[in-house]
Motif scaffolding. Structure first.
Motif, PDB file in Angstrom:
ATOM      1  N   LEU A   1     -41.854  19.841   1.353  1.00 24.04           N
ATOM      2  CA  LEU A   1     -41.704  19.150   0.078  1.00 24.04           C
ATOM      3  C   LEU A   1     -40.675  18.040   0.207  1.00 24.04           C
ATOM      4  CD1 LEU A   1     -41.643  22.160  -2.428  1.00 24.04           C
ATOM      5  CD2 LEU A   1     -43.611  20.844  -1.608  1.00 24.04           C
ATOM      6  N   VAL A   2     -41.021  16.879  -0.340  1.00 29.80           N
ATOM      7  CA  VAL A   2     -40.099  15.746  -0.391  1.00 29.80           C
ATOM      8  C   VAL A   2     -40.026  15.308  -1.841  1.00 29.80           C
ATOM      9  CG1 VAL A   2     -39.531  13.444   0.480  1.00 29.80           C
ATOM     10  CG2 VAL A   2     -40.842  15.038   1.921  1.00 29.80           C
ATOM     11  N   ARG A   3     -38.801  15.265  -2.379  1.00 29.76           N
ATOM     12  CA  ARG A   3     -38.637  14.840  -3.764  1.00 29.76           C
ATOM     13  C   ARG A   3     -37.638  13.690  -3.828  1.00 29.76           C
ATOM     14  NH1 ARG A   3     -35.496  19.606  -3.370  1.00 29.76           N
ATOM     15  NH2 ARG A   3     -33.396  19.360  -4.216  1.00 29.76           N
ATOM     16  N   GLU A   4     -37.548  13.068  -4.984  1.00 24.25           N
ATOM     17  CA  GLU A   4     -36.734  11.883  -5.279  1.00 24.25           C
ATOM     18  C   GLU A   4     -37.439  10.628  -4.776  1.00 24.25           C
ATOM     19  OE1 GLU A   4     -34.425  12.335  -7.387  1.00 24.25           O
ATOM     20  OE2 GLU A   4     -34.376  14.507  -7.146  1.00 24.25           O
ATOM     21  N   SER A   5     -37.576   9.679  -5.691  1.00 23.40           N
ATOM     22  CA  SER A   5     -38.350   8.465  -5.399  1.00 23.40           C
ATOM     23  C   SER A   5     -37.878   7.738  -4.153  1.00 23.40           C
ATOM     24  CB  SER A   5     -38.303   7.517  -6.595  1.00 23.40           C
ATOM     25  OG  SER A   5     -39.040   8.014  -7.681  1.00 23.40           O
ATOM     26  N   SER A   6     -36.564   7.569  -3.994  1.00 20.95           N
ATOM     27  CA  SER A   6     -36.058   6.833  -2.829  1.00 20.95           C
ATOM     28  C   SER A   6     -36.479   7.500  -1.526  1.00 20.95           C
ATOM     29  CB  SER A   6     -34.533   6.724  -2.883  1.00 20.95           C
ATOM     30  OG  SER A   6     -34.130   5.949  -3.976  1.00 20.95           O
ATOM     31  N   ALA A   7     -36.375   8.821  -1.475  1.00 21.11           N
ATOM     32  CA  ALA A   7     -36.746   9.554  -0.266  1.00 21.11           C
ATOM     33  C   ALA A   7     -38.250   9.504  -0.037  1.00 21.11           C
ATOM     34  CB  ALA A   7     -36.268  10.999  -0.355  1.00 21.11           C
ATOM     35  N   ILE A   8     -39.022   9.677  -1.099  1.00 17.83           N
ATOM     36  CA  ILE A   8     -40.477   9.658  -0.972  1.00 17.83           C
ATOM     37  C   ILE A   8     -40.955   8.294  -0.509  1.00 17.83           C
ATOM     38  CG2 ILE A   8     -42.638   9.761  -2.292  1.00 17.83           C
ATOM     39  CD1 ILE A   8     -41.249  11.973  -4.002  1.00 17.83           C
ATOM     40  N   ILE A   9     -40.384   7.247  -1.072  1.00 20.23           N
ATOM     41  CA  ILE A   9     -40.798   5.895  -0.703  1.00 20.23           C
ATOM     42  C   ILE A   9     -40.482   5.622   0.763  1.00 20.23           C
ATOM     43  CG2 ILE A   9     -40.176   3.461  -1.063  1.00 20.23           C
ATOM     44  CD1 ILE A   9     -40.240   4.112  -4.103  1.00 20.23           C
ATOM     45  N   GLN A  10     -39.302   5.989   1.203  1.00 16.98           N
ATOM     46  CA  GLN A  10     -38.961   5.797   2.616  1.00 16.98           C
ATOM     47  C   GLN A  10     -39.877   6.634   3.505  1.00 16.98           C
ATOM     48  OE1 GLN A  10     -34.844   6.449   3.636  1.00 16.98           O
ATOM     49  NE2 GLN A  10     -35.252   6.349   5.818  1.00 16.98           N
ATOM     50  N   TYR A  11     -40.108   7.876   3.126  1.00 19.53           N
ATOM     51  CA  TYR A  11     -40.931   8.794   3.908  1.00 19.53           C
ATOM     52  C   TYR A  11     -42.352   8.252   4.078  1.00 19.53           C
ATOM     53  CZ  TYR A  11     -42.807  13.393   5.318  1.00 19.53           C
ATOM     54  OH  TYR A  11     -43.398  14.436   5.988  1.00 19.53           O
ATOM     55  N   LEU A  12     -42.973   7.860   2.963  1.00 16.87           N
ATOM     56  CA  LEU A  12     -44.359   7.402   3.026  1.00 16.87           C
ATOM     57  C   LEU A  12     -44.486   6.051   3.715  1.00 16.87           C
ATOM     58  CD1 LEU A  12     -45.644   8.485  -0.499  1.00 16.87           C
ATOM     59  CD2 LEU A  12     -46.264   9.495   1.705  1.00 16.87           C
ATOM     60  N   ALA A  13     -43.553   5.144   3.454  1.00 18.78           N
ATOM     61  CA  ALA A  13     -43.626   3.823   4.089  1.00 18.78           C
ATOM     62  C   ALA A  13     -43.502   3.929   5.602  1.00 18.78           C
ATOM     63  CB  ALA A  13     -42.550   2.903   3.518  1.00 18.78           C
ATOM     64  N   GLU A  14     -42.738   4.908   6.075  1.00 22.22           N
ATOM     65  CA  GLU A  14     -42.606   5.116   7.518  1.00 22.22           C
ATOM     66  C   GLU A  14     -43.776   5.923   8.080  1.00 22.22           C
ATOM     67  OE1 GLU A  14     -38.662   6.610   8.267  1.00 22.22           O
ATOM     68  OE2 GLU A  14     -37.737   4.731   7.604  1.00 22.22           O
ATOM     69  N   LEU A  15     -44.371   6.760   7.254  1.00 20.46           N
ATOM     70  CA  LEU A  15     -45.520   7.552   7.697  1.00 20.46           C
ATOM     71  C   LEU A  15     -46.766   6.677   7.868  1.00 20.46           C
ATOM     72  CD1 LEU A  15     -46.209  10.552   8.286  1.00 20.46           C
ATOM     73  CD2 LEU A  15     -46.964  10.733   5.913  1.00 20.46           C
ATOM     74  N   PHE A  16     -46.830   5.592   7.084  1.00 19.88           N
ATOM     75  CA  PHE A  16     -47.956   4.659   7.154  1.00 19.88           C
ATOM     76  C   PHE A  16     -47.417   3.266   7.487  1.00 19.88           C
ATOM     77  CE2 PHE A  16     -49.214   8.067   4.245  1.00 19.88           C
ATOM     78  CZ  PHE A  16     -50.425   8.461   4.796  1.00 19.88           C
ATOM     79  N   PRO A  17     -46.991   3.066   8.722  1.00 22.35           N
ATOM     80  CA  PRO A  17     -46.275   1.830   9.079  1.00 22.35           C
ATOM     81  C   PRO A  17     -47.142   0.582   9.170  1.00 22.35           C
ATOM     82  CG  PRO A  17     -46.598   3.185  11.028  1.00 22.35           C
ATOM     83  CD  PRO A  17     -47.077   4.002   9.855  1.00 22.35           C
ATOM     84  N   LYS A  18     -48.460   0.741   9.293  1.00 25.01           N
ATOM     85  CA  LYS A  18     -49.317  -0.438   9.485  1.00 25.01           C
ATOM     86  C   LYS A  18     -49.224  -1.422   8.330  1.00 25.01           C
ATOM     87  CE  LYS A  18     -52.747   1.655  12.541  1.00 25.01           C
ATOM     88  NZ  LYS A  18     -54.161   2.060  12.698  1.00 25.01           N
ATOM     89  N   ALA A  19     -48.907  -0.935   7.144  1.00 23.42           N
ATOM     90  CA  ALA A  19     -48.819  -1.818   5.982  1.00 23.42           C
ATOM     91  C   ALA A  19     -47.586  -2.719   6.046  1.00 23.42           C
ATOM     92  CB  ALA A  19     -48.797  -0.995   4.692  1.00 23.42           C
ATOM     93  N   GLY A  20     -46.610  -2.356   6.862  1.00 27.16           N
ATOM     94  CA  GLY A  20     -45.422  -3.189   7.024  1.00 27.16           C
ATOM     95  C   GLY A  20     -44.457  -3.161   5.858  1.00 27.16           C
ATOM     96  N   LEU A  21     -44.487  -2.105   5.049  1.00 27.42           N
ATOM     97  CA  LEU A  21     -43.581  -2.047   3.892  1.00 27.42           C
ATOM     98  C   LEU A  21     -42.230  -1.434   4.222  1.00 27.42           C
ATOM     99  CD1 LEU A  21     -45.891  -1.143   0.873  1.00 27.42           C
ATOM    100  CD2 LEU A  21     -45.298  -3.365   1.826  1.00 27.42           C
ATOM    101  N   ALA A  22     -42.108  -0.799   5.378  1.00 27.21           N
ATOM    102  CA  ALA A  22     -40.823  -0.253   5.821  1.00 27.21           C
ATOM    103  C   ALA A  22     -40.213  -1.199   6.852  1.00 27.21           C
ATOM    104  CB  ALA A  22     -41.008   1.131   6.431  1.00 27.21           C
ATOM    105  N   ILE A  23     -38.898  -1.120   6.978  1.00 26.66           N
ATOM    106  CA  ILE A  23     -38.201  -1.840   8.043  1.00 26.66           C
ATOM    107  C   ILE A  23     -37.841  -0.796   9.102  1.00 26.66           C
ATOM    108  CG2 ILE A  23     -36.220  -3.261   8.651  1.00 26.66           C
ATOM    109  CD1 ILE A  23     -38.095  -4.670   6.731  1.00 26.66           C
ATOM    110  N   PRO A  24     -38.378  -0.919  10.307  1.00 26.80           N
ATOM    111  CA  PRO A  24     -38.198   0.143  11.304  1.00 26.80           C
ATOM    112  C   PRO A  24     -36.796   0.187  11.892  1.00 26.80           C
ATOM    113  CG  PRO A  24     -39.419  -1.686  12.248  1.00 26.80           C
ATOM    114  CD  PRO A  24     -39.240  -2.010  10.794  1.00 26.80           C
TER     115      PRO A  24
END
Length: 199
Positions: free
Chosen positions: A64-87
């Motif tokens: 389980l992952v909760r809190e918007s900031s954590a979820i957003i970082q988690y998902l953006a890194e889990l799906f990196p092809k979209a380029g929404l995270a900074i690696p």
């Protein structure tokens, strides 16, 4: 398997938008649940495993992952092809993480205090004021379209969301940024999704 527990027209709407912008809708099940709302409507949903009965929450194969900031970082890194995270290792990684943390640690409390009419010098010293939040955003956005430059990131998705929800603040740089963020496919999809799923 990944499940997002979502209640329409709530903080989890931004996660629905993120999933669209990540092109991850086929990989994540959206489970619509009820939540207790500020106006007294709604209820805690027994299907929602969030310890406080809130949203957003994701369940990734039992983690389980909760809190918007954590979820957003988690998902953006889990799906990196979209380029929404900074690696990791990228020169803008620190600034990107800083924006995500600043939202959770400063922006959300400050805007909540303002919304309920709480004003105290100790809170202003600890968290800053709404005017200071707006000034920092306006200064950052004065000569670029997004927080980190020409590139929309998950930090923009998170930071613009309260202004998309409560209304633009009347600061030209911020208002234009909110408009740019709301014109993205994710924001449009999330609005349509919520309209089709009553809270």
């Amino acid at each position: 398997m990944i499940t997002l527990f979502h209640s329409p027209r709530s903080r989890s709407t931004r996660i629905v938008a993120l999933l669209k912008d990540l092109d991850a809708l086929d990989d994540v099940t959206i489970e619509v649940v009820s939540i207790p709302r500020m106006d007294g409507s709604g209820r805690r949903d027994p299907r929602n495993p969030h310890p406080d009965g809130k949203v957003p929450l994701i369940d990734h194969d039992g983690v389980l992952v909760r809190e918007s900031s954590a979820i957003i970082q988690y998902l953006a890194e889990l799906f990196p092809k979209a380029g929404l995270a900074i690696p990791a290792g990228h020169p803008q990684r620190g600034a990107y993480l800083g924006w995500l943390a600043w939202y959770a640690g400063v922006v959300e409390p400050v805007l909540t205090f303002e919304a309920v009419g709480i004003d105290h010098p100790a809170l202003a010293r600890t968290f800053r004021t709404g005017a200071e939040v707006k000034a920092r955003l306006a200064e950052t956005l004065r000569d670029k379209p997004y927080l980190l430059g020409d590139r929309f990131t998950a930090a923009d998705l998170l930071l613009h969301s309260p202004y998309a929800w409560f209304g633009k603040p009347g600061v030209p740089e911020i208002d234009a940024w909110v408009d740019r963020c709301m014109d993205r496919p994710g924001a449009r999809f999330a609005a349509e999704f919520d309209a089709q799923h009553p809270a």
